[in-house]
Design a protein around this motif. Structure first.
Motif, short mmCIF file in Angstrom:
data_model
loop_
_atom_site.label_atom_id
_atom_site.label_comp_id
_atom_site.label_asym_id
_atom_site.label_seq_id
_atom_site.Cartn_x
_atom_site.Cartn_y
_atom_site.Cartn_z
N TYR A 33 0.59 -1.15 -0.04
CA TYR A 33 -0.07 -0.11 -0.10
C TYR A 33 0.91 1.17 -0.06
O TYR A 33 1.79 1.24 0.74
CB TYR A 33 -0.68 0.01 1.21
N ALA A 99 -4.89 -8.61 5.46
CA ALA A 99 -4.19 -7.45 6.21
C ALA A 99 -5.23 -7.34 7.42
O ALA A 99 -4.44 -7.02 8.62
CB ALA A 99 -4.24 -6.23 5.34
N ALA A 100 -6.35 -7.50 7.29
CA ALA A 100 -7.07 -7.16 8.77
C ALA A 100 -6.70 -8.11 9.62
O ALA A 100 -6.75 -7.76 10.91
CB ALA A 100 -8.47 -7.44 8.19
N ASN A 101 -6.44 -9.40 9.41
CA ASN A 101 -6.17 -10.44 10.64
C ASN A 101 -4.58 -10.13 11.05
O ASN A 101 -4.14 -10.55 12.14
CB ASN A 101 -6.52 -11.62 10.17
N TYR A 104 -0.74 -4.56 9.06
CA TYR A 104 0.53 -3.79 8.15
C TYR A 104 1.63 -3.42 8.90
O TYR A 104 1.38 -3.55 10.18
CB TYR A 104 -0.22 -2.46 7.75
N THR A 105 2.64 -3.82 8.06
CA THR A 105 4.05 -3.43 8.64
C THR A 105 4.24 -1.90 7.60
O THR A 105 4.05 -2.10 6.84
CB THR A 105 5.03 -4.15 8.52
N PHE A 106 4.52 -0.85 8.47
CA PHE A 106 4.75 0.41 7.59
C PHE A 106 6.33 0.66 7.71
O PHE A 106 7.14 0.25 8.61
CB PHE A 106 4.19 1.54 8.41
#
Lengths: 115, 115
Positions: A33, A99-101, A104-106
């Protein structure tokens, strides 16, 4: 890699020039993303990749913005003919498919300044 | 469309005290996820806590807990025993359960923990 890596960390460019921002996601993360964070604002969604395809480009603010992802890994966000309003922090994130479970890693973002 | 509202641009709290950050959201979805992210000066967004909308029980992670009121569309974050390292921007975010897993963010609350 261990985390999401973004380069450059900071970029100053002249108005009208093109810039490329790079994101290296975590190995094995299929989703990627791009978000934009303008001063005093929350994060604005730009584009989403699942593998190499971008099923959702709805957030790209204009046709000067484009992004690609190759090999299901590295992604590049390109801004053509930069304008001063493009100045912001551009954040990349990656996740496993769900992604919900898994969340994310930013990355730490690229701060773009257009002068 | 989904919107997330954080009405407190800035807050402060004494070290070891408790503070609550507010978040409201608007959606027509019935199944979704809510998140609180922390953004320290390093710019990297760090997941603090996650709540699934279909679960009535409020999520808890150590000193962090939420008060999720689905009918009121409210999702506040409580930080207990505040520590200096909690100083950061805090963002509330929404994710639909189906479709693209992009996040919708609020504009953030800047929290300062005072020694």
């Amino acid at each position: 890699g261990a985390g999401v890596s973004q380069s450059p960390s900071n970029k100053v460019t002249e108005k009208g020039k093109d810039v490329e921002l790079r994101c290296d996601p975590i190995s094995g993360h299929t989703a990627l993303y791009w978000y934009r964070q303008s001063l005093g604002q929350g994060l604005e969604f730009l584009i989403y990749f699942q593998g190499n395809s971008a099923p959702d480009k709805s957030g790209l603010p204009s046709d000067r913005f484009s992004a690609e992802r190759t090999g299901g890994s590295v992604s590049t966000l390109t801004i053509q003919r930069t304008q001063q309003e493009d100045s912001a922090v551009y954040l990349c994130a990656s996740s496993l498919r769900d992604a919900a479970n898994y969340g994310y890693t930013f990355g730490s973002g690229t701060r773009l300044t257009v002068v | 469309a989904q919107t997330v509202t954080q009405s407190q641009p800035e807050m402060s709290v004494q070290e070891a005290e408790t503070v609550t950050l507010s978040c409201t959201y608007d959606t027509s979805e019935n199944n979704y996820y809510l998140f609180w992210y922390k953004q320290p000066p390093s710019r990297q967004m760090i997941l603090v806590i996650r709540q699934e909308a279909y679960k009535q029980q409020n999520a808890t992670e150590n000193r962090f807990s939420v008060n999720f009121q689905k009918a009121a569309k409210s999702f506040s974050l409580k930080i207990s025993d505040s520590q200096l390292g909690d100083t950061a921007m805090y963002f509330c975010a929404f994710m639909k359960k189906t479709g693209a897993n992009n996040l919708f963010f609020g504009t953030g609350t800047r929290l300062t923990v005072i020694p």
